[in-house]
Design a protein around this motif. Structure first.
Motif, mmCIF file in Angstrom:
data_model
loop_
_atom_site.group_PDB
_atom_site.id
_atom_site.type_symbol
_atom_site.label_atom_id
_atom_site.label_comp_id
_atom_site.label_asym_id
_atom_site.label_seq_id
_atom_site.Cartn_x
_atom_site.Cartn_y
_atom_site.Cartn_z
ATOM 1 N N ALA A 48 0.819 -1.229 0.000
ATOM 2 C CA ALA A 48 0.000 0.000 0.000
ATOM 3 C C ALA A 48 0.850 1.275 0.000
ATOM 4 O O ALA A 48 0.343 2.366 -0.267
ATOM 5 N N VAL A 49 2.132 1.132 0.289
ATOM 6 C CA VAL A 49 2.997 2.314 0.402
ATOM 7 C C VAL A 49 3.495 2.745 -0.981
ATOM 8 O O VAL A 49 3.747 1.911 -1.839
ATOM 9 N N SER A 50 3.617 4.049 -1.156
ATOM 10 C CA SER A 50 4.122 4.581 -2.428
ATOM 11 C C SER A 50 5.543 4.095 -2.681
ATOM 12 O O SER A 50 6.344 3.959 -1.750
ATOM 13 N N GLU A 51 5.844 3.838 -3.969
ATOM 14 C CA GLU A 51 7.212 3.408 -4.282
ATOM 15 C C GLU A 51 8.129 4.598 -4.580
ATOM 16 O O GLU A 51 9.285 4.426 -4.920
ATOM 17 N N THR A 52 7.583 5.794 -4.442
ATOM 18 C CA THR A 52 8.385 6.991 -4.678
ATOM 19 C C THR A 52 8.668 7.705 -3.357
ATOM 20 O O THR A 52 7.736 8.066 -2.634
ATOM 21 N N PHE A 53 9.928 7.876 -3.062
ATOM 22 C CA PHE A 53 10.324 8.625 -1.863
ATOM 23 C C PHE A 53 10.568 10.071 -2.292
ATOM 24 O O PHE A 53 11.151 10.308 -3.351
ATOM 25 N N PRO A 54 10.115 11.060 -1.488
ATOM 26 C CA PRO A 54 10.292 12.456 -1.902
ATOM 27 C C PRO A 54 11.758 12.793 -2.209
ATOM 28 O O PRO A 54 12.662 12.304 -1.531
ATOM 29 N N GLY A 55 11.945 13.625 -3.226
ATOM 30 C CA GLY A 55 13.292 14.053 -3.605
ATOM 31 C C GLY A 55 13.891 14.979 -2.550
ATOM 32 O O GLY A 55 13.217 15.368 -1.589
ATOM 33 N N ILE A 56 15.159 15.343 -2.763
ATOM 34 C CA ILE A 56 15.869 16.175 -1.787
ATOM 35 C C ILE A 56 15.122 17.490 -1.524
ATOM 36 O O ILE A 56 14.894 17.859 -0.367
ATOM 37 N N PHE A 57 14.728 18.190 -2.600
ATOM 38 C CA PHE A 57 14.069 19.480 -2.403
ATOM 39 C C PHE A 57 12.778 19.303 -1.597
ATOM 40 O O PHE A 57 12.492 20.095 -0.689
ATOM 41 N N ASP A 58 12.010 18.274 -1.937
ATOM 42 C CA ASP A 58 10.732 18.059 -1.229
ATOM 43 C C ASP A 58 10.960 17.764 0.255
ATOM 44 O O ASP A 58 10.154 18.167 1.101
ATOM 45 N N ARG A 59 12.067 17.065 0.563
ATOM 46 C CA ARG A 59 12.362 16.794 1.981
ATOM 47 C C ARG A 59 12.804 18.077 2.695
ATOM 48 O O ARG A 59 12.398 18.336 3.821
ATOM 49 N N PHE A 60 13.625 18.898 2.029
ATOM 50 C CA PHE A 60 13.986 20.201 2.614
ATOM 51 C C PHE A 60 12.719 21.031 2.835
ATOM 52 O O PHE A 60 12.557 21.683 3.867
ATOM 53 N N ASN A 61 11.846 21.000 1.838
ATOM 54 C CA ASN A 61 10.591 21.750 1.908
ATOM 55 C C ASN A 61 9.743 21.274 3.089
ATOM 56 O O ASN A 61 9.192 22.083 3.846
ATOM 57 N N ALA A 62 9.693 19.942 3.278
ATOM 58 C CA ALA A 62 8.859 19.367 4.342
ATOM 59 C C ALA A 62 9.326 19.790 5.735
ATOM 60 O O ALA A 62 8.518 19.912 6.656
ATOM 61 N N ILE A 63 10.640 20.016 5.882
ATOM 62 C CA ILE A 63 11.135 20.434 7.207
ATOM 63 C C ILE A 63 11.267 21.960 7.299
ATOM 64 O O ILE A 63 11.831 22.487 8.261
ATOM 65 N N GLY A 64 10.768 22.660 6.274
ATOM 66 C CA GLY A 64 10.744 24.132 6.306
ATOM 67 C C GLY A 64 12.102 24.770 6.057
ATOM 68 O O GLY A 64 12.385 25.858 6.576
ATOM 69 N N LYS A 65 12.951 24.113 5.270
ATOM 70 C CA LYS A 65 14.292 24.662 5.015
ATOM 71 C C LYS A 65 14.574 24.777 3.511
ATOM 72 O O LYS A 65 15.650 24.382 3.029
ATOM 73 N N GLU A 66 13.635 25.363 2.783
ATOM 74 C CA GLU A 66 13.835 25.514 1.337
ATOM 75 C C GLU A 66 15.028 26.408 1.029
ATOM 76 O O GLU A 66 15.774 26.181 0.076
#
Lengths: 236, 40
Positions: A116-134
């Motif tokens: 059921a889990v997505s096979e795509t892990f967020p890219g580097i930018f999306d992970r920076f974005n998720a922690i509020g450090k764009e």
């Protein structure tokens, strides 16, 4: 995961301490990526995110194997050499399938569904974005990638200094390179402390305990940042 | 140092004189202590 991030940061300091400034910056990039994952996994359901991380890796590796096989078949390698590659690809496929079964069964025991889990892990930018450090992605991470990818910056600096023959320019550049590397080492130390605080705060009451450490790290990052001069450009 | 033998001085850090670098190494040590304390 924590140990890996910590080891990378310690190794950055070792490289810097022995005068390997550019390699220290290149390794800082790897450290940032390890720390980013630790930070990112502290958001939301850590088990789901780790499962997604594993699944994404397995899917990416399978795609890589397909490309590997295609390139081998298209190559002009002798048949004997191609056969060696095919065996290696098949062995890697078997290992991935074995790991997939183990992960599926292990996570099922804690009620997580691999399928059921997505096979795509967020890219580097999306992970920076998720922690509020764009902004950190655009500044710190971009600078570190430049060094890790062996961009022309350092060589261009040397070239310009050699052509212009300005007295003292090489020394100024060496001072800047050394201090920029130290700035990056301190930045990854700060980032590591922050990521640990965020991760541990999910399970323990540690934020007050980490505040002095974070504050001391930030003060030192800012102090070394002052040593790196803004360029006074004269194009005349 | 980076010049000459790449392993020369590997057992003896060349530039631990910079006070900010010493702070960096102390911060790494302090972090280890805090993490161990939190996990207890």
């Amino acid at each position: 995961m924590q140990q890996r991030a910590s080891n990378h940061v310690a190794a950055c300091a070792v490289l810097y301490s022995h005068g390997y400034f550019a390699p220290a910056e290149a390794l800082c990039r790897t450290a940032v990526e390890a720390i980013l994952n630790l930070y990112y996994f502290s958001l939301g359901d850590t088990c789901d995110l780790v499962l997604q991380y594993f699944k994404s890796y397995i899917c990416v590796e399978r795609k890589q194997n397909k490309h590997w096989a295609t390139n081998v078949e298209r190559s002009e390698y002798p048949e004997e050499a191609k056969q060696v590659h095919r065996k290696r690809i098949a062995a890697k496929e078997r290992a991935l399938s074995h790991y997939e079964r183990v992960v599926t069964e292990a996570f099922l025991q804690i009620n997580r569904n691999y399928a059921a889990v997505s096979e795509t892990f967020p890219g580097i930018f999306d992970r920076f974005n998720a922690i509020g450090k764009e902004v950190s992605y655009r500044t710190v991470y971009a600078a570190l990638c430049s060094q890790a990818h062996n961009d022309a910056e350092d060589l261009l600096n040397d070239f310009v200094h050699a052509v212009m023959q300005i007295r003292g320019a090489r020394e100024v550049q060496a001072f800047e390179n050394e201090n920029f590397a130290l700035y990056m080492v301190l930045t990854v130390v700060f980032f590591l402390i922050e990521a640990f605080a965020m991760y541990l705060a999910k399970y323990f009451d540690v934020l007050e305990q980490f505040k002095p450490l974070l504050n001391d790290a930030l003060v030192e990052v800012q102090e070394v940042g002052k040593r790196i001069p803004l360029p006074e450009i004269d194009h005349g | 140092m980076a010049d000459g033998n790449p392993l020369a001085g590997a057992s003896q850090p060349a530039i631990d004189k910079d006070p900010s670098f010493r702070v960096a190494t102390k911060l790494i040590e302090r972090l280890k202590v805090e993490v161990e304390r939190a996990a207890k």
